[in-house]
Scaffold this motif. Structure first.
Motif, PDB file in Angstrom:
ATOM      1  N   PHE A   5      40.697 -47.333  17.019  1.00 22.31           N
ATOM      2  CA  PHE A   5      40.182 -46.767  15.505  1.00 22.31           C
ATOM      3  C   PHE A   5      38.876 -47.415  15.117  1.00 22.31           C
ATOM      4  O   PHE A   5      38.748 -48.705  15.110  1.00 22.31           O
ATOM      5  N   CYS A   6      37.842 -46.534  14.944  1.00 24.78           N
ATOM      6  CA  CYS A   6      36.652 -47.035  14.442  1.00 24.78           C
ATOM      7  C   CYS A   6      36.059 -46.321  13.391  1.00 24.78           C
ATOM      8  O   CYS A   6      35.153 -45.075  13.737  1.00 24.78           O
ATOM      9  N   CYS A   7      36.451 -46.566  12.153  1.00 22.52           N
ATOM     10  CA  CYS A   7      36.111 -45.741  11.100  1.00 22.52           C
ATOM     11  C   CYS A   7      35.510 -46.654  10.017  1.00 22.52           C
ATOM     12  O   CYS A   7      36.180 -47.395   9.379  1.00 22.52           O
ATOM     13  N   THR A   8      34.329 -46.284   9.852  1.00 22.74           N
ATOM     14  CA  THR A   8      33.316 -47.125   8.817  1.00 22.74           C
ATOM     15  C   THR A   8      33.768 -46.782   7.497  1.00 22.74           C
ATOM     16  O   THR A   8      34.222 -45.634   7.243  1.00 22.74           O
ATOM     17  N   ASP A   9      33.897 -47.796   6.650  1.00 20.06           N
ATOM     18  CA  ASP A   9      34.191 -47.462   5.143  1.00 20.06           C
ATOM     19  C   ASP A   9      35.526 -47.391   5.106  1.00 20.06           C
ATOM     20  O   ASP A   9      35.732 -46.394   4.141  1.00 20.06           O
ATOM     21  N   THR A  10      36.367 -47.583   5.868  1.00 20.91           N
ATOM     22  CA  THR A  10      37.973 -47.172   5.800  1.00 20.91           C
ATOM     23  C   THR A  10      38.774 -48.186   5.912  1.00 20.91           C
ATOM     24  O   THR A  10      38.637 -48.987   6.949  1.00 20.91           O
ATOM     25  N   LYS A  11      39.876 -48.461   4.914  1.00 21.78           N
ATOM     26  CA  LYS A  11      40.768 -49.532   5.179  1.00 21.78           C
ATOM     27  C   LYS A  11      41.481 -49.253   6.215  1.00 21.78           C
ATOM     28  O   LYS A  11      42.461 -48.218   6.518  1.00 21.78           O
ATOM     29  N   SER A  12      41.428 -49.882   7.637  1.00 19.90           N
ATOM     30  CA  SER A  12      42.179 -49.676   8.567  1.00 19.90           C
ATOM     31  C   SER A  12      43.665 -49.605   8.936  1.00 19.90           C
ATOM     32  O   SER A  12      44.355 -49.128   9.363  1.00 19.90           O
ATOM     33  N   GLU A  13      44.103 -50.705   8.063  1.00 15.30           N
ATOM     34  CA  GLU A  13      45.632 -51.124   8.232  1.00 15.30           C
ATOM     35  C   GLU A  13      46.773 -49.710   7.938  1.00 15.30           C
ATOM     36  O   GLU A  13      47.722 -49.689   8.673  1.00 15.30           O
ATOM     37  N   PRO A  14      46.349 -49.212   6.642  1.00 13.92           N
ATOM     38  CA  PRO A  14      47.507 -48.134   6.493  1.00 13.92           C
ATOM     39  C   PRO A  14      47.541 -46.937   7.631  1.00 13.92           C
ATOM     40  O   PRO A  14      48.347 -46.242   7.866  1.00 13.92           O
ATOM     41  N   TRP A  15      46.045 -46.662   8.233  1.00 10.58           N
ATOM     42  CA  TRP A  15      45.959 -45.852   9.545  1.00 10.58           C
ATOM     43  C   TRP A  15      46.482 -46.393  10.561  1.00 10.58           C
ATOM     44  O   TRP A  15      47.441 -45.583  11.263  1.00 10.58           O
ATOM     45  N   LEU A  16      46.416 -47.764  11.020  1.00 14.26           N
ATOM     46  CA  LEU A  16      47.167 -48.057  12.156  1.00 14.26           C
ATOM     47  C   LEU A  16      48.610 -48.203  11.864  1.00 14.26           C
ATOM     48  O   LEU A  16      49.343 -47.506  12.784  1.00 14.26           O
ATOM     49  N   LYS A  17      49.218 -48.244  10.837  1.00 16.88           N
ATOM     50  CA  LYS A  17      50.509 -48.367  10.611  1.00 16.88           C
ATOM     51  C   LYS A  17      51.287 -46.875  10.769  1.00 16.88           C
ATOM     52  O   LYS A  17      52.002 -46.517  11.301  1.00 16.88           O
ATOM     53  N   GLY A  18      50.623 -45.898  10.024  1.00 11.44           N
ATOM     54  CA  GLY A  18      50.823 -44.524  10.029  1.00 11.44           C
ATOM     55  C   GLY A  18      50.686 -43.837  11.607  1.00 11.44           C
ATOM     56  O   GLY A  18      51.614 -43.140  12.105  1.00 11.44           O
ATOM     57  N   LEU A  19      49.574 -43.948  12.381  1.00 14.00           N
ATOM     58  CA  LEU A  19      49.684 -43.712  13.720  1.00 14.00           C
ATOM     59  C   LEU A  19      50.603 -44.163  14.393  1.00 14.00           C
ATOM     60  O   LEU A  19      51.162 -43.532  15.484  1.00 14.00           O
ATOM     61  N   ALA A  20      50.652 -45.630  14.652  1.00 17.71           N
ATOM     62  CA  ALA A  20      51.920 -46.187  15.322  1.00 17.71           C
ATOM     63  C   ALA A  20      53.363 -45.557  15.004  1.00 17.71           C
ATOM     64  O   ALA A  20      54.042 -45.229  15.693  1.00 17.71           O
TER      65      ALA A  20
END
Ligand code: NDP
Ligand code: OXD
Length: 306
Positions: A5-20
């Protein structure tokens, strides 16, 4: 399967949780310099170093619809670039554009002024038939916008690269159809991708072909519009106003003439936002399909630029 996951200006934690949650068993992490090779990447404005260090990616999933910035980078040679395909953006774009068109057509700014002056003042109804709306770009978003405008019974024109047939929309295509499309339109809604062919396409020459009293709604990319040409056409009276959501430099710099222009409405690149849950569901579905060897929608053609 590894996902980075490599998204500038994006809070990564909820994305990682959702993708997982959507892809149980996948190994998903935020990219760091020197990280091992992944199979798939979820990206927004990644640094060149990321792309250079991940040469064997199978696919890059952009968490936006526009890939103009991504295509400027040196991409891994065999990775498919996959754009966001609606994922909740089309309805947002339709509501933004319909709001802007109706606000202009029904003269709500003038009614606001009357209200602030404490005046009960009617304005003469205008004819919908005098407000043909032209939509440049009849892709995922443009089609939805054109259909929504047709529901309000505006005459609607559409322009795309390849010929289209869309109920309720008069369709034009190719360079040979552009001047007729412009001449048939009073309000112009721009939903083109930014490519070498479409950069600066909204300029003195093209905008002056719109019907007199024209109105411009740019919701695609700032570099489609030549800012000074818009200002000159507003000053001459050929154009009545503009609603702009995208700009050559974002955030729009302090002191830019658009900020204070009485005929321009500025919004901060917000007409159709990336919705996290819908986006995760779409990307996870496509990764699963690719793993099964199936085709997916939204693969970008880098030669075409969209
Ligand atoms: P699509 O790729 O689905 O559609 C692009 C459309 O533009 C197609 O109809 C295509 O024609 C047409 N087109 C491309 N090049 C030309 C050309 N040279 N001449 C004529 N027509 C052309 O894109 P989307 O609808 O999903 O998105 C459009 C753009 O909206 C994005 O690229 C992005 O820049 C912008 N956007 C802005 C957002 C915001 O918040 N402001 C949010 C999301 C997107 P054809 O059908 O023949 O291929
Ligand atoms: C996009 C955008 O391209 O948000 O998705 O502009």
């Amino acid at each position: 399967m590894k996902i980075t996951f490599c998204c500038t200006d994006t809070k990564s934690e909820p994305w990682l949780k959702g993708l997982a949650a959507a892809l149980p068993g996948a190994d998903i992490s935020v990219w760091q310099a020197g990280a091992p090779q992944a199979d798939y990447a979820v990206v927004w404005a990644p640094p060149q170093q990321f792309l250079d260090e991940q040469p064997d990616l199978k696919a890059l999933f952009n968490i936006g619809a526009g890939v103009d910035a991504l295509l400027k980078l040196r991409l891994p040679p065999t990775a498919a670039v996959v754009r966001l395909d609606d994922a909740g953006m089309a309805v947002q774009m339709a509501e933004y554009v319909c709001h802007a068109v109706i606000r202009h057509f029904r003269e709500f700014d003038a009614y606001d002024e009357s209200m602030h002056a404490g005046q009960w003042a009617y304005r003469k109804p205008r004819l919908r038939t005098d407000f043909a709306v032209g939509v440049t770009g009849l892709g995922v978003l443009g089609t939805r916008v054109a259909r929504a405008l047709a529901q309000f019974e505006f005459p609607v024109n559409g322009w795309s690269r390849s010929p289209k047939a869309l109920g309720g929309v008069r369709c034009y295509s190719g360079a040979e159809g552009f001047n007729d499309f412009l001449a048939a339109s009073r309000v112009l809604v721009n939903l083109l991708p930014l490519t070498p062919e479409t950069q600066d396409i909204l300029n003195q020459g093209t905008l002056s072909r719109l019907q007199s009293g024209g109105y411009v709604i740019n919701v695609a990319r700032g570099a489609h519009l030549v800012d000074d040409d818009l200002i000159a056409l507003l000053a001459s009276g050929h154009l009545a106003g503009a609603t702009l959501d995208v700009f050559r430099t974002e955030p729009l710099p302090a002191g830019h003439p658009f900020w204070q222009h009485p005929k321009i409405t500025v919004t901060p690149h917000t007409s159709a936002r990336t919705l996290r849950d819908e986006t995760i569901a779409q990307i996870a579905g496509k990764i699963a399909a690719l793993q099964r060897g199936e085709a997916v929608a939204g693969i970008v053609n880098p030669d075409r630029g969209y």
